[in-house]
Design a protein around this motif. Sequence first.
Motif, PDB file in Angstrom:
ATOM      1  N   GLY A   1     -14.317 -13.381  10.296  1.00  0.00           N
ATOM      2  CA  GLY A   1     -15.023 -12.178  10.700  1.00  0.00           C
ATOM      3  C   GLY A   1     -15.664 -12.373  12.056  1.00  0.00           C
ATOM      4  O   GLY A   1     -15.604 -13.452  12.649  1.00  0.00           O
TER       5      GLY A   1
ATOM      6  N   TRP B   1     -13.086 -11.864   4.010  1.00  0.00           N
ATOM      7  CA  TRP B   1     -13.351 -11.235   5.301  1.00  0.00           C
ATOM      8  C   TRP B   1     -14.785 -10.711   5.302  1.00  0.00           C
ATOM      9  O   TRP B   1     -15.192  -9.979   4.403  1.00  0.00           O
ATOM     10  CB  TRP B   1     -12.379 -10.096   5.577  1.00  0.00           C
ATOM     11  CG  TRP B   1     -12.741  -9.317   6.815  1.00  0.00           C
ATOM     12  CD1 TRP B   1     -13.414  -8.146   6.883  1.00  0.00           C
ATOM     13  CD2 TRP B   1     -12.457  -9.694   8.170  1.00  0.00           C
ATOM     14  NE1 TRP B   1     -13.575  -7.750   8.192  1.00  0.00           N
ATOM     15  CE2 TRP B   1     -12.993  -8.689   8.999  1.00  0.00           C
ATOM     16  CE3 TRP B   1     -11.798 -10.781   8.759  1.00  0.00           C
ATOM     17  CZ2 TRP B   1     -12.898  -8.731  10.386  1.00  0.00           C
ATOM     18  CZ3 TRP B   1     -11.704 -10.825  10.136  1.00  0.00           C
ATOM     19  CH2 TRP B   1     -12.245  -9.817  10.934  1.00  0.00           C
TER      20      TRP B   1
ATOM     21  N   GLU C   1     -17.363  -8.304   6.620  1.00  0.00           N
ATOM     22  CA  GLU C   1     -17.620  -7.044   7.311  1.00  0.00           C
ATOM     23  C   GLU C   1     -19.062  -7.017   7.801  1.00  0.00           C
ATOM     24  O   GLU C   1     -19.933  -7.706   7.274  1.00  0.00           O
ATOM     25  CB  GLU C   1     -17.404  -5.859   6.360  1.00  0.00           C
ATOM     26  CG  GLU C   1     -15.997  -5.708   5.823  1.00  0.00           C
ATOM     27  CD  GLU C   1     -15.061  -5.020   6.792  1.00  0.00           C
ATOM     28  OE1 GLU C   1     -15.521  -4.691   7.919  1.00  0.00           O
ATOM     29  OE2 GLU C   1     -13.896  -4.819   6.443  1.00  0.00           O
ATOM     30  N   HIS C   2     -19.316  -6.185   8.825  1.00  0.00           N
ATOM     31  CA  HIS C   2     -20.701  -5.894   9.145  1.00  0.00           C
ATOM     32  C   HIS C   2     -21.288  -5.119   7.964  1.00  0.00           C
ATOM     33  O   HIS C   2     -20.658  -4.205   7.432  1.00  0.00           O
ATOM     34  CB  HIS C   2     -20.798  -5.051  10.415  1.00  0.00           C
ATOM     35  CG  HIS C   2     -20.458  -5.811  11.661  1.00  0.00           C
ATOM     36  ND1 HIS C   2     -21.273  -6.777  12.189  1.00  0.00           N
ATOM     37  CD2 HIS C   2     -19.373  -5.743  12.468  1.00  0.00           C
ATOM     38  CE1 HIS C   2     -20.725  -7.276  13.278  1.00  0.00           C
ATOM     39  NE2 HIS C   2     -19.567  -6.677  13.479  1.00  0.00           N
TER      40      HIS C   2
END
Length: 293
Positions: A46, A197, A199-200
């Motif tokens: 990420g 992954w 994510e924000h």
Amino acid sequence: MSRIPDFKEPDDVRARLEETGYLVDDGLAMACFLALRLHRPLFCEGDAGVGKTALATALAEALGAPLIRLQCHEGIDASQALYDWDFPRQLLHLRAAEAAGAVDADRLEGELYDRRFLIARPLLRALETCPSVLLIDEIDRADDEFEAFLLELLSEYSVTVPELGTVRARVPPVVVLTSNRTREVHDALKRRCLYHWFEHPGFDRELAIVRRRLPGVSARLAEQVTALVQTLRSADLLKPPGVAETIDWAEALDALGASEVDTQRALATLGSVLKYREDAERARDLLAARRDP
């Protein structure tokens, strides 16, 4: 021999991580649980600043295990990551033996490659430390050859030192690999790992993280900073800010005595949250259009 706690379900892992101040969602709680249960490395990918490295730190605290970090870089090789011989100490030993009149070459050579002259780098220390959390940070900065070496080591959790024999982990370390995706890591290494992954986070979760990390910051300031960072991420920046930058910005404003965001202080502290001139200019335009409360 210390052992890693036997978590029964992902919620147990979540609760233990949250006790350290690290908040996780359902997907990450599941990934951590399976990594612990199956003794599989966890590959975290990420943008920078979304909490990948912090996860390894939180896992080490939650498990009561030392964190051993290998920072990858261009040109890193096995000797830098695994072990090396302490040449100055070997030379001193050789000179001392010669001064004492030692003439048995075979015995002297064996002494030179004794374990006491071995310098254990992060990978070897992780194999020898039980339990441990091994953070292999920014694997995307290493080259293909190092990836291949790492894949072999993580498949067996053992390594052979020619002069000493094979070192095998009694209990595999908990391994967290991170990548900022500056290049694609080979599929072979990813297949060896569980993948997550990063994510924000959404507004509510990011605000909760800021409040947890900075309990002394006013609720109003934390809420406004989080909202501003969420807005900046949608502004097509070269480098969108991560959660780490949100925390830094809130901390900087709090250090200036702010209990809420005002435009002047926000502009003055943009260096806490944005690291490119073009991004700062775009943010100045956005902040100039903002009305202070």
